[in-house]
Scaffold this motif. Sequence first.
Motif, PDB file in Angstrom:
ATOM      1  N   VAL A 282       0.868  -1.173   0.000  1.00  0.00           N
ATOM      2  CA  VAL A 282       0.000   0.000   0.000  1.00  0.00           C
ATOM      3  C   VAL A 282       0.906   1.224   0.000  1.00  0.00           C
ATOM      4  O   VAL A 282       1.765   1.364   0.874  1.00  0.00           O
ATOM      5  N   LEU A 283       0.720   2.084  -0.996  1.00  0.00           N
ATOM      6  CA  LEU A 283       1.512   3.309  -1.100  1.00  0.00           C
ATOM      7  C   LEU A 283       0.714   4.448  -0.482  1.00  0.00           C
ATOM      8  O   LEU A 283      -0.442   4.679  -0.848  1.00  0.00           O
ATOM      9  N   GLN A 284       1.341   5.144   0.468  1.00  0.00           N
ATOM     10  CA  GLN A 284       0.689   6.226   1.187  1.00  0.00           C
ATOM     11  C   GLN A 284       1.357   7.566   0.904  1.00  0.00           C
ATOM     12  O   GLN A 284       2.583   7.639   0.785  1.00  0.00           O
TER      13      GLN A 284
ATOM     14  N   ASP B 155      -3.849   6.473   2.001  1.00  0.00           N
ATOM     15  CA  ASP B 155      -3.610   5.456   0.981  1.00  0.00           C
ATOM     16  C   ASP B 155      -3.940   6.020  -0.391  1.00  0.00           C
ATOM     17  O   ASP B 155      -5.025   6.591  -0.590  1.00  0.00           O
ATOM     18  N   VAL B 156      -2.997   5.865  -1.354  1.00  0.00           N
ATOM     19  CA  VAL B 156      -3.245   6.374  -2.703  1.00  0.00           C
ATOM     20  C   VAL B 156      -3.186   5.291  -3.770  1.00  0.00           C
ATOM     21  O   VAL B 156      -3.709   5.456  -4.871  1.00  0.00           O
ATOM     22  N   ASP B 157      -2.543   4.153  -3.480  1.00  0.00           N
ATOM     23  CA  ASP B 157      -2.423   3.107  -4.494  1.00  0.00           C
ATOM     24  C   ASP B 157      -2.073   1.799  -3.792  1.00  0.00           C
ATOM     25  O   ASP B 157      -1.582   1.784  -2.661  1.00  0.00           O
TER      26      ASP B 157
ATOM     27  N   TRP C 213       6.003  10.112   1.843  1.00  0.00           N
ATOM     28  CA  TRP C 213       5.455   8.916   1.220  1.00  0.00           C
ATOM     29  C   TRP C 213       5.924   7.686   1.993  1.00  0.00           C
ATOM     30  O   TRP C 213       7.027   7.678   2.547  1.00  0.00           O
ATOM     31  N   CYS C 214       5.083   6.664   2.015  1.00  0.00           N
ATOM     32  CA  CYS C 214       5.436   5.443   2.730  1.00  0.00           C
ATOM     33  C   CYS C 214       4.893   4.235   1.978  1.00  0.00           C
ATOM     34  O   CYS C 214       3.798   4.291   1.401  1.00  0.00           O
ATOM     35  N   SER C 215       5.672   3.182   1.950  1.00  0.00           N
ATOM     36  CA  SER C 215       5.222   1.904   1.369  1.00  0.00           C
ATOM     37  C   SER C 215       5.024   0.912   2.505  1.00  0.00           C
ATOM     38  O   SER C 215       5.909   0.723   3.336  1.00  0.00           O
ATOM     39  N   ARG C 216       3.831   0.288   2.529  1.00  0.00           N
ATOM     40  CA  ARG C 216       3.466  -0.649   3.582  1.00  0.00           C
ATOM     41  C   ARG C 216       3.331  -2.053   2.991  1.00  0.00           C
ATOM     42  O   ARG C 216       2.468  -2.296   2.150  1.00  0.00           O
TER      43      ARG C 216
ATOM     44  N   ILE D 166       9.741   8.000   3.135  1.00  0.00           N
ATOM     45  CA  ILE D 166      10.651   8.983   2.568  1.00  0.00           C
ATOM     46  C   ILE D 166      10.015  10.361   2.640  1.00  0.00           C
ATOM     47  O   ILE D 166       8.836  10.533   2.363  1.00  0.00           O
ATOM     48  N   ASP D 167      10.816  11.346   3.052  1.00  0.00           N
ATOM     49  CA  ASP D 167      10.405  12.748   3.090  1.00  0.00           C
ATOM     50  C   ASP D 167      11.188  13.512   2.014  1.00  0.00           C
ATOM     51  O   ASP D 167      12.419  13.410   1.942  1.00  0.00           O
TER      52      ASP D 167
END
Length: 287
Positions: free
Chosen positions: A208-210, A215-217, A271-274, A284-285
Amino acid sequence: MSANRMALVDRMTPEQLLSHIDSGEPWPASLPADAFGDPAAACQTALAVRALRIARGEIPRGYKIGFTNRGLWERYGVHAPIWGTVWDTTLTQVDGDSRAAPDDGAAATTLSLQGLCQPRIEPEVVFGLKAAPADGAGLDVLFDAIDWVATGFEIVQSHRPGWRFNAADTLADSGLHGRLRVGPRRPLSGLASDAGGLVEMLQGTTVVLQHDGADVDEGGGANVLGSPLHALRHFVDELRACPGAPQLRAGDIVTTGTWTDAWPVRAGERWCSRYGARLPDLQIDFS
């Protein structure tokens, strides 16, 4: 050389391509669609840019594979995977650039977008090699050549205005590679005991991309040519089919393609990947 000074040209030299990589300026909008010929010719152009970067002291650290996600082919008009070189100047291991995330423990890093052209973010799985795969390597041989697996963020860029390009453009544009952040590395032995197990594990993993906590994708390892290990096998074949291309070496890293769409990023965003329990989360900032 600025884009304005090149407004009337109908082709670009390797030196001019490298100038745009350094400056972050887009290519001129008037550059013809066939400026780089076919993909085979564009591959040679990319190798010429690679040679220029080596000559000025940059060190190749591995490769990125792009367009392994077939779900994106129609959207971007590229219908086969591409590749580009990852450099010591574009790669950061989050292990050495990390801070504890205050909320959930995800590995965290920062990245300045300065010098990147229309950057976008892609969550990917990265392989670290302990051996160079033999010619004609199958999945079992590739598995034996892998040392570790990590999650990563590939920050891609396009010097074609509006992200409107063809396959030859993407190859000439260094595989669209901008920056690569590689998260905590997991020994392969702790994830799977054989190639089939690794394929199955990655096929069954989702991300899950945040963006700023929302959540965006969502995507999965199965989006990447069926599994990132399949993407690696395809890349090995493609590399050997490109005349003059260097071969993989022990110590190389290979990032295998995005599990989601590529999303535009801007300074000030997080952004964050879960990935759940199977693979490490990554944050990542951007500045």
